[in-house]
Design a protein around this motif. Structure first.
Motif, mmCIF file in Angstrom:
data_model
loop_
_atom_site.group_PDB
_atom_site.id
_atom_site.type_symbol
_atom_site.label_atom_id
_atom_site.label_comp_id
_atom_site.label_asym_id
_atom_site.label_seq_id
_atom_site.Cartn_x
_atom_site.Cartn_y
_atom_site.Cartn_z
ATOM 1 N N CYS A 186 0.844 -1.202 0.000
ATOM 2 C CA CYS A 186 0.000 0.000 0.000
ATOM 3 C C CYS A 186 0.876 1.249 0.000
ATOM 4 O O CYS A 186 1.122 1.859 1.058
ATOM 5 N N PRO A 187 1.354 1.668 -1.170
ATOM 6 C CA PRO A 187 2.230 2.839 -1.233
ATOM 7 C C PRO A 187 1.451 4.142 -1.112
ATOM 8 O O PRO A 187 0.271 4.214 -1.466
ATOM 9 N N GLU A 214 11.957 3.338 -5.457
ATOM 10 C CA GLU A 214 12.917 2.415 -4.854
ATOM 11 C C GLU A 214 12.519 2.049 -3.420
ATOM 12 O O GLU A 214 12.544 0.861 -3.058
ATOM 13 N N GLU A 215 12.147 3.051 -2.609
ATOM 14 C CA GLU A 215 11.823 2.738 -1.208
ATOM 15 C C GLU A 215 10.500 1.985 -1.103
ATOM 16 O O GLU A 215 10.339 1.108 -0.244
ATOM 17 N N TYR A 221 8.921 -5.646 -1.267
ATOM 18 C CA TYR A 221 9.694 -6.869 -1.520
ATOM 19 C C TYR A 221 10.067 -7.559 -0.211
ATOM 20 O O TYR A 221 9.916 -8.787 -0.078
ATOM 21 N N GLU A 222 10.530 -6.789 0.750
ATOM 22 C CA GLU A 222 10.919 -7.383 2.033
ATOM 23 C C GLU A 222 9.721 -8.010 2.743
ATOM 24 O O GLU A 222 9.824 -9.098 3.322
ATOM 25 N N LEU A 232 3.153 -1.223 4.508
ATOM 26 C CA LEU A 232 3.002 0.230 4.461
ATOM 27 C C LEU A 232 4.427 0.767 4.441
ATOM 28 O O LEU A 232 5.051 0.941 5.486
ATOM 29 N N PRO A 233 4.999 0.993 3.242
ATOM 30 C CA PRO A 233 6.448 1.066 3.099
ATOM 31 C C PRO A 233 7.107 2.359 3.551
ATOM 32 O O PRO A 233 8.337 2.421 3.611
ATOM 33 N N THR A 234 6.331 3.398 3.857
ATOM 34 C CA THR A 234 6.922 4.666 4.274
ATOM 35 C C THR A 234 6.157 5.226 5.466
ATOM 36 O O THR A 234 5.039 4.782 5.773
#
Length: 265
Positions: A186-187, A214-215, A221-222, A232-234
């Motif tokens: 969910c970017p 990239e982030e 991916y992780e 929730l990557p950021t």
């Protein structure tokens, strides 16, 4: 070094999809890159092979805005004798503006790509994975999966489908005690060509500081490799999610509407 696993990534020619492909390439996966633009895909494949020595790539041009596209993509992998160990449903696009004024045909395409094709590809490849009791799927949703989004009504609704659909499948897989996992990425607003395609470059969110592809890709991916349910990557993505739990939908819609206002020049 090759790890004898194959990852299929839709929407792989640019943006988050391309950066996800880089993550898999770094770990030696054989990549199947899919998108509508064959020339763009080939360019992406060449970039990846220049960066990662010995990388194996297969390019499959598929128009996921058509009824036949997802089945054709699945059949193409079968015809090549490829076992898809990881499916990444990244392909998607949006349309900005008041719903009464936006392009209906474009919005029908959004539903085909973001909803129908994602559902069909998940069905086809998940059956194979469950039969093997192994595999991973990354579904690319959005922070608007949790938020009503005026002036992006169809896009946000399509991403709400991704969330609801994928969470239901996660529970089904637990019920089956399956070795297959599904992760939902969910970017937040990300620095890709999304806003250009959606016609939202001049909006407040379109002009704002955004996450990098990239982030976002790295976070997704992780989480995928760990078998986590959601990424929730950021910090911004986590803040959006927290807001969705704290505030009523009526207020969230008002807040999101303000983000879609045109910036004065």
């Amino acid at each position: 070094m090759p790890n004898n696993q194959t990852a299929l990534i839709t929407g792989a020619s640019s943006g988050i999809g391309f950066e996800l492909a880089r993550c898999f390439a770094r770990d030696g996966y054989h990549l199947v890159l899919a998108a509508r633009d064959e020339a763009g895909l080939q360019e992406a494949a060449n970039k990846l092979k220049a960066e990662f020595s010995g990388l194996q790539t297969t390019v499959v041009a598929a128009d996921l805005s058509t009824h036949e596209g997802p089945q054709q993509l699945y059949d193409a992998t079968k015809a090549r004798g490829l076992q898809i160990d990881v499916l990444v449903n990244d392909a998607g696009f949006g349309e900005a503006g008041l719903f009464v004024e936006t392009d209906l045909q474009k919005e029908i395409g959004i539903v085909h790509v973001n909803v129908m094709s994602l559902m069909v590809l998940t069905k086809l490849f998940l059956r194979d994975m469950v039969a093997r009791d192994a595999g991973k799927i990354l579904q690319v949703g959005s922070v608007v999966s949790f938020l009503p989004n005026p002036r992006q009504a169809v896009y946000a609704a399509s991403k709400a489908f991704v969330l609801s659909f994928s969470e239901a499948l996660q529970q089904e897989l637990k019920e089956q005690k399956s070795g297959v996992t599904i992760t939902i990425l969910c970017p937040p607003a990300t620095e890709t060509n999304f806003f250009k395609v959606a016609g939202a470059e001049n909006t407040k969110v379109g002009q704002s500081d955004k996450a990098t592809p990239e982030e976002v890709a790295r976070g997704g991916y992780e989480a995928l490799l760990k078998g986590e349910a959601r990424s929730l990557p950021t910090f911004g993505a986590k803040l959006n999610f927290a807001s969705s739990a704290l505030f009523p939908d009526s207020l969230l819609a008002l807040m999101m509407q303000s983000q879609m206002q045109e910036e004065k020049k």
